[in-house]
Design a protein around this motif. Structure first.
Motif, mmCIF file in Angstrom:
data_model
loop_
_atom_site.group_PDB
_atom_site.id
_atom_site.type_symbol
_atom_site.label_atom_id
_atom_site.label_comp_id
_atom_site.label_asym_id
_atom_site.label_seq_id
_atom_site.Cartn_x
_atom_site.Cartn_y
_atom_site.Cartn_z
ATOM 1 N N TYR A 84 -10.794 9.251 10.048
ATOM 2 C CA TYR A 84 -10.193 9.150 8.719
ATOM 3 C C TYR A 84 -8.775 9.716 8.681
ATOM 4 N N ASP A 85 -8.506 10.777 9.414
ATOM 5 C CA ASP A 85 -7.148 11.335 9.440
ATOM 6 C C ASP A 85 -6.147 10.329 9.994
ATOM 7 N N GLN A 86 -6.524 9.607 11.051
ATOM 8 C CA GLN A 86 -5.638 8.590 11.626
ATOM 9 C C GLN A 86 -5.375 7.470 10.624
ATOM 10 N N ARG A 87 -6.397 7.036 9.939
ATOM 11 C CA ARG A 87 -6.227 5.952 8.966
ATOM 12 C C ARG A 87 -5.452 6.405 7.737
ATOM 13 N N PHE A 88 -5.611 7.667 7.355
ATOM 14 C CA PHE A 88 -4.844 8.175 6.222
ATOM 15 C C PHE A 88 -3.357 8.202 6.561
ATOM 16 N N ALA A 89 -3.024 8.569 7.776
ATOM 17 C CA ALA A 89 -1.622 8.556 8.203
ATOM 18 C C ALA A 89 -1.065 7.131 8.135
ATOM 19 N N LEU A 90 -1.842 6.154 8.586
ATOM 20 C CA LEU A 90 -1.407 4.751 8.501
ATOM 21 C C LEU A 90 -1.271 4.305 7.048
ATOM 22 N N TYR A 95 1.886 2.654 2.406
ATOM 23 C CA TYR A 95 2.281 2.871 1.020
ATOM 24 C C TYR A 95 3.793 3.010 0.908
ATOM 25 N N SER A 96 4.377 3.840 1.757
ATOM 26 C CA SER A 96 5.833 4.039 1.712
ATOM 27 C C SER A 96 6.584 2.733 1.948
ATOM 28 N N ALA A 97 6.073 1.915 2.869
ATOM 29 C CA ALA A 97 6.743 0.661 3.203
ATOM 30 C C ALA A 97 6.611 -0.384 2.102
ATOM 31 N N THR A 98 5.511 -0.359 1.357
ATOM 32 C CA THR A 98 5.280 -1.406 0.354
ATOM 33 C C THR A 98 5.515 -0.954 -1.088
ATOM 34 N N ALA A 99 5.769 0.323 -1.307
ATOM 35 C CA ALA A 99 5.968 0.815 -2.677
ATOM 36 C C ALA A 99 7.082 0.075 -3.410
ATOM 37 N N PRO A 100 8.246 -0.155 -2.785
ATOM 38 C CA PRO A 100 9.295 -0.880 -3.520
ATOM 39 C C PRO A 100 8.853 -2.283 -3.954
ATOM 40 N N ILE A 101 8.079 -2.950 -3.129
ATOM 41 C CA ILE A 101 7.598 -4.290 -3.478
ATOM 42 C C ILE A 101 6.610 -4.198 -4.640
ATOM 43 N N ALA A 102 5.706 -3.229 -4.595
ATOM 44 C CA ALA A 102 4.733 -3.051 -5.677
ATOM 45 C C ALA A 102 5.441 -2.734 -6.992
ATOM 46 N N HIS A 103 6.471 -1.907 -6.940
ATOM 47 C CA HIS A 103 7.216 -1.572 -8.158
ATOM 48 C C HIS A 103 7.963 -2.795 -8.697
ATOM 49 N N ALA A 104 8.535 -3.598 -7.797
ATOM 50 C CA ALA A 104 9.231 -4.815 -8.229
ATOM 51 C C ALA A 104 8.256 -5.790 -8.882
#
Length: 115
Positions: A84-90, A95-104
């Motif tokens: 779970y720790d490895q998947r949480f890091a991913l 999230y960081s990579a797609t946040a701008p798209i989600a906000h748009a």
């Protein structure tokens, strides 16, 4: 939980309420991911029952364990921690990579549709 701990919270256990208590797998995942045990009380309807308890507590000395006793406890399985720790890091990277798209997308859905 990370945010609460960063603010100085000392979280030692969780009390499971709501729809998530209907599935043992989900409760086990939550305990495994957080590394915290979860107590499952007799009544799991959550907010409304909690509000009723606070009202009762204001006029009596009834304790939460008398009001809504714990029926069982879900313990974290430490053998799943690395998984779970490895998947949480991913997830955090995703999230960081797609946040701008989600906000748009959210912003564009607030606009009036063009005719």
């Amino acid at each position: 939980i990370d945010t609460m701990r960063a603010a100085g919270g000392d979280i030692r256990r969780l009390v499971a309420v709501g729809g998530g208590t209907q599935g043992d797998l989900w409760m086990q995942i939550v305990s495994d991911v957080t590394g915290l045990r979860q107590d499952v009380p007799a009544v799991t309807i959550g907010a409304s029952f909690g509000a009723a308890y606070l009202a009762a507590r204001a006029v009596t000395s009834v304790g939460i364990d008398e009001w809504n006793p714990v029926l069982r406890t879900v313990e974290p399985d430490s053998s799943t921690r690395d998984f779970y720790d490895q998947r949480f890091a991913l997830y955090r990277e995703l999230y960081s990579a797609t946040a701008p798209i989600a906000h748009a997308l959210a912003q564009s859905s607030r606009r009036e549709p063009e005719n």
